[in-house]
Design a protein around this motif. Structure first.
Motif, PDB file in Angstrom:
ATOM      1  N   GLU A  29       0.842  -1.190   0.000  1.00 35.83           N
ATOM      2  CA  GLU A  29       0.000   0.000   0.000  1.00 35.83           C
ATOM      3  C   GLU A  29       0.879   1.243   0.000  1.00 35.83           C
ATOM      4  N   GLY A  30       0.280   2.354  -0.385  1.00 35.84           N
ATOM      5  CA  GLY A  30       0.980   3.619  -0.286  1.00 35.84           C
ATOM      6  C   GLY A  30       1.343   4.214  -1.633  1.00 35.84           C
ATOM      7  N   PRO A  31       1.736   5.484  -1.646  1.00 39.03           N
ATOM      8  CA  PRO A  31       2.060   6.193  -2.893  1.00 39.03           C
ATOM      9  C   PRO A  31       3.154   5.521  -3.703  1.00 39.03           C
ATOM     10  N   GLU A  35       2.811   4.466  -7.582  1.00 39.56           N
ATOM     11  CA  GLU A  35       3.758   4.966  -8.581  1.00 39.56           C
ATOM     12  C   GLU A  35       4.426   3.813  -9.327  1.00 39.56           C
ATOM     13  N   GLY A  36       4.785   2.766  -8.589  1.00 40.14           N
ATOM     14  CA  GLY A  36       5.401   1.616  -9.232  1.00 40.14           C
ATOM     15  C   GLY A  36       4.463   0.929 -10.204  1.00 40.14           C
ATOM     16  N   THR A  93      -8.135   2.486   0.206  1.00 41.74           N
ATOM     17  CA  THR A  93      -6.864   1.801   0.006  1.00 41.74           C
ATOM     18  C   THR A  93      -6.896   1.079  -1.338  1.00 41.74           C
ATOM     19  N   LEU A  94      -5.721   0.745  -1.836  1.00 42.51           N
ATOM     20  CA  LEU A  94      -5.650  -0.017  -3.078  1.00 42.51           C
ATOM     21  C   LEU A  94      -6.370  -1.344  -2.920  1.00 42.51           C
ATOM     22  N   LYS A  95      -6.208  -1.988  -1.766  1.00 43.56           N
ATOM     23  CA  LYS A  95      -6.871  -3.274  -1.519  1.00 43.56           C
ATOM     24  C   LYS A  95      -8.384  -3.139  -1.613  1.00 43.56           C
ATOM     25  N   THR A  96      -8.938  -2.133  -0.959  1.00 43.50           N
ATOM     26  CA  THR A  96     -10.391  -1.952  -0.990  1.00 43.50           C
ATOM     27  C   THR A  96     -10.872  -1.675  -2.401  1.00 43.50           C
TER      28      THR A  96
END
Length: 237
Positions: A29-31, A35-36, A93-96
């Motif tokens: 998770e996270g910026p 970005e990746g 979140t990306l997961k959600t």
């Protein structure tokens, strides 16, 4: 065999799922991860897939008739991730975000197969009444763990006999969950199998926290009931 003996193993499995989920989330998770992915970084993409794919398949199987179709649904989500991540606005979140797509796709496939009724709304759009809550007890609304779902401490190293018992109880729990009503099945799968928080489940399913608690309570009560019945049988003593 005592009830507490079997129940403690169920708790250990749930705690392990939650712990594993929390550890993996920190790495996916996270910026920097976003970005990746946007940069088509294969290592980042592979890490995200490893963290979520098996769970996605398990969740999709609540809606569709076979593991093969569940795998197809999960693959569709990864394609959407690669092609549509630019539309991810970071409100969840990306997961959600991923599981929201998964649930919609799985529901559509399940309806197409006529295997399941759709995951209907929890409130009547006309009256705003919630039939689920109107039939719930006060204890269900206040806490899904009215009689504790968490039974014991799984910190000690299990013996070979205990490991075998744990596998048997885990398999039993999977079978019971598969027979629950659809909404209960989805909520308990996300909470107690995949280790999601209540906030994550509410966001993914777009339901209120009170509704989530009632569904979780009823699902847990049913699983506990079956496990107790099995562990009390004379041939299990």
């Amino acid at each position: 065999m005592t009830d507490s003996h079997g129940e403690s193993h169920l708790d250990a499995a749930s705690a392990a799922a939650r712990s594993s989920s929390q550890l993996e989330s920190a790495a996916i998770e996270g910026p920097a991860v976003i970005e990746g992915l946007l940069a088509r970084n294969e290592e980042v993409f592979a890490r995200v897939v490893r963290a979520h794919h098996s769970s996605m398949v398990r969740v999709a199987m609540a809606y569709v008739s076979s593991r093969e179709i569940a795998e197809e649904v999960a693959q569709e989500v990864w394609t959407i991730l690669l092609e549509g991540l630019a539309g991810f606005q970071g409100r969840s979140t990306l997961k959600t975000w991923l599981y929201g797509i998964l649930l919609n796709r799985a529901k559509t496939r399940g309806q197409r197969e006529s295997r399941q009724v759709p995951l209907s709304t929890f409130e009547c759009e006309v009256t705003g009444r919630c039939e689920l809550l109107e039939g719930a007890s006060a204890s269900e609304v206040r806490s899904p763990g009215g009689s504790a779902w968490v039974w014991g401490n799984g910190s000690k190293t299990p013996s070979p006999e205990e490991r075998l018992l744990r596998r048997e109880l885990d398999a039993l729990r999977v079978r019971v969950i598969a027979q629950l009503p659809l909404r209960q099945r989805i909520v308990i799968t996300l909470r107690d199998v995949e280790g999601w928080s209540s906030e994550e489940v509410c966001m993914a399913l777009d339901i209120r926290s009170t509704h989530q608690r009632v569904l979780l309570h009823r699902a847990r009560v049913r699983v506990r009931q079956v496990v107790k019945e099995v562990t009390k049988r004379p041939d299990r003593q």
